[in-house]
Design an enzyme around this catalytic site. Structure first.
Site, PDB file in Angstrom:
ATOM      1  N   SER A  92       0.804  -1.234   0.000  1.00 27.22           N
ATOM      2  CA  SER A  92       0.000   0.000   0.000  1.00 27.22           C
ATOM      3  C   SER A  92       0.834   1.280   0.000  1.00 27.22           C
ATOM      4  O   SER A  92       0.318   2.338  -0.334  1.00 27.22           O
ATOM      5  CB  SER A  92      -0.941   0.009   1.208  1.00 27.22           C
ATOM      6  OG  SER A  92      -0.214   0.147   2.418  1.00 27.22           O
ATOM      7  N   LYS A 120       0.605   4.710   6.670  1.00 30.78           N
ATOM      8  CA  LYS A 120       0.070   5.552   5.598  1.00 30.78           C
ATOM      9  C   LYS A 120       0.730   6.929   5.665  1.00 30.78           C
ATOM     10  O   LYS A 120       1.447   7.248   6.585  1.00 30.78           O
ATOM     11  CB  LYS A 120      -1.452   5.731   5.736  1.00 30.78           C
ATOM     12  CG  LYS A 120      -2.253   4.447   5.855  1.00 30.78           C
ATOM     13  CD  LYS A 120      -2.226   3.602   4.600  1.00 30.78           C
ATOM     14  CE  LYS A 120      -3.014   2.306   4.788  1.00 30.78           C
ATOM     15  NZ  LYS A 120      -2.817   1.373   3.643  1.00 30.78           N
TER      16      LYS A 120
END
Length: 254
Positions: free
Chosen positions: A60, A134
């Site tokens: 990701s 993230k």
């Protein structure tokens, strides 16, 4: 007593000299044990209050972070400096972001003890699968929207050029295939993965109770260096320059 009997009876000095090799070994082992205990204690304190080690289990955050990269997370600096746009942060699941992992077979106490020791010294990172990593896009109070006519995300009305870190399919210039228009509540942040089409980030949790926002108290710290594999060793770029205009607009608004 005759000279012959005196010669046959060992003196205290002789006895000390006979015992000294054994005492030397015991003293050495004691010193080694003390050093190991101090090293474990220092490593524990460092891991608990300063830095922690994590590995990357998914794609990701490509190409910033690759699968199986091992990173160090700074827990200390954000306590007085706070977090900033662009920071790559590691955080605990706010609830419902990660699938429930089935319990594996019971492990031997020896394996458990070994993993505990490796975790204490920062080599093992068994809880990596319980955390997410993230990039921080929206700070408390920010208005974050996607997308403008150029396919860019805007923060507080200012478009951000994410080309320096964003991974998109060839020919695709839209920063997100999922539209959103949010104002970040106080005490929370809005986070997205760099590999935008392979990241289950804030965009995909807007219908849940947390509405995709991550409580700041859930953030473990700021990822700042890749430690392994060695050929990828280096600092993790926060690309704060991407958000320069955003910061200025936000300061003016306040």
């Amino acid at each position: 007593m005759s000279d012959q009997s005196a010669a046959a009876t060992p003196s205290r000095r002789d006895l000390r000299e006979q015992r000294s090799p054994k005492r030397g070994v015991l003293s050495f082992l004691r010193d080694v044990l003390v050093i190991l205990l101090v090293a474990v204690l220092v490593s524990f304190l460092v891991k608990t209050f300063i830095v922690r080690s994590f590995y990357i289990p998914s794609s990701s955050m490509e190409n910033t972070l690759l699968i199986k990269d091992r990173i160090l997370v700074d827990e200390l600096t954000p306590r007085w400096d706070g977090y900033h746009h662009g920071d790559v942060v590691v955080f605990r699941d706010p609830g419902g972001w990660l699938p429930i992992s089935p319990e594996g077979p019971p492990r031997s106490p020896l394996l458990e003890a070994g993993e505990w020791l490796l975790t204490i010294v920062g080599i093992a990172a068994p809880d990596s699968d319980d955390h997410l990593v993230k990039r921080l896009i929206g700070m408390p109070g920010d208005h974050v929207q996607c997308c403008n006519s150029l396919g860019q995300i805007t923060v507080n009305g200012s478009p951000i050029d994410e080309s320096s870190y964003l991974k998109l399919p060839q020919g695709d210039s839209v920063a997100s295939g999922v539209e959103f228009d949010v104002t970040v509540p106080e005490g929370t942040v809005w986070v997205l993965g760099d590999n935008r089409n392979r990241s289950q980030d804030s965009r995909y949790h807007q219908d849940e109770p947390g509405q995709g926002f991550v409580p700041i108290e859930n953030i473990v710290g700021r990822a700042f260096v890749i430690t392994w594999p060695f050929d990828r060793f280096g600092l993790i770029d926060g690309h704060r320059n991407v958000f320069t205009g955003v910061e200025r607009e936000r300061d003016d608004a306040e």
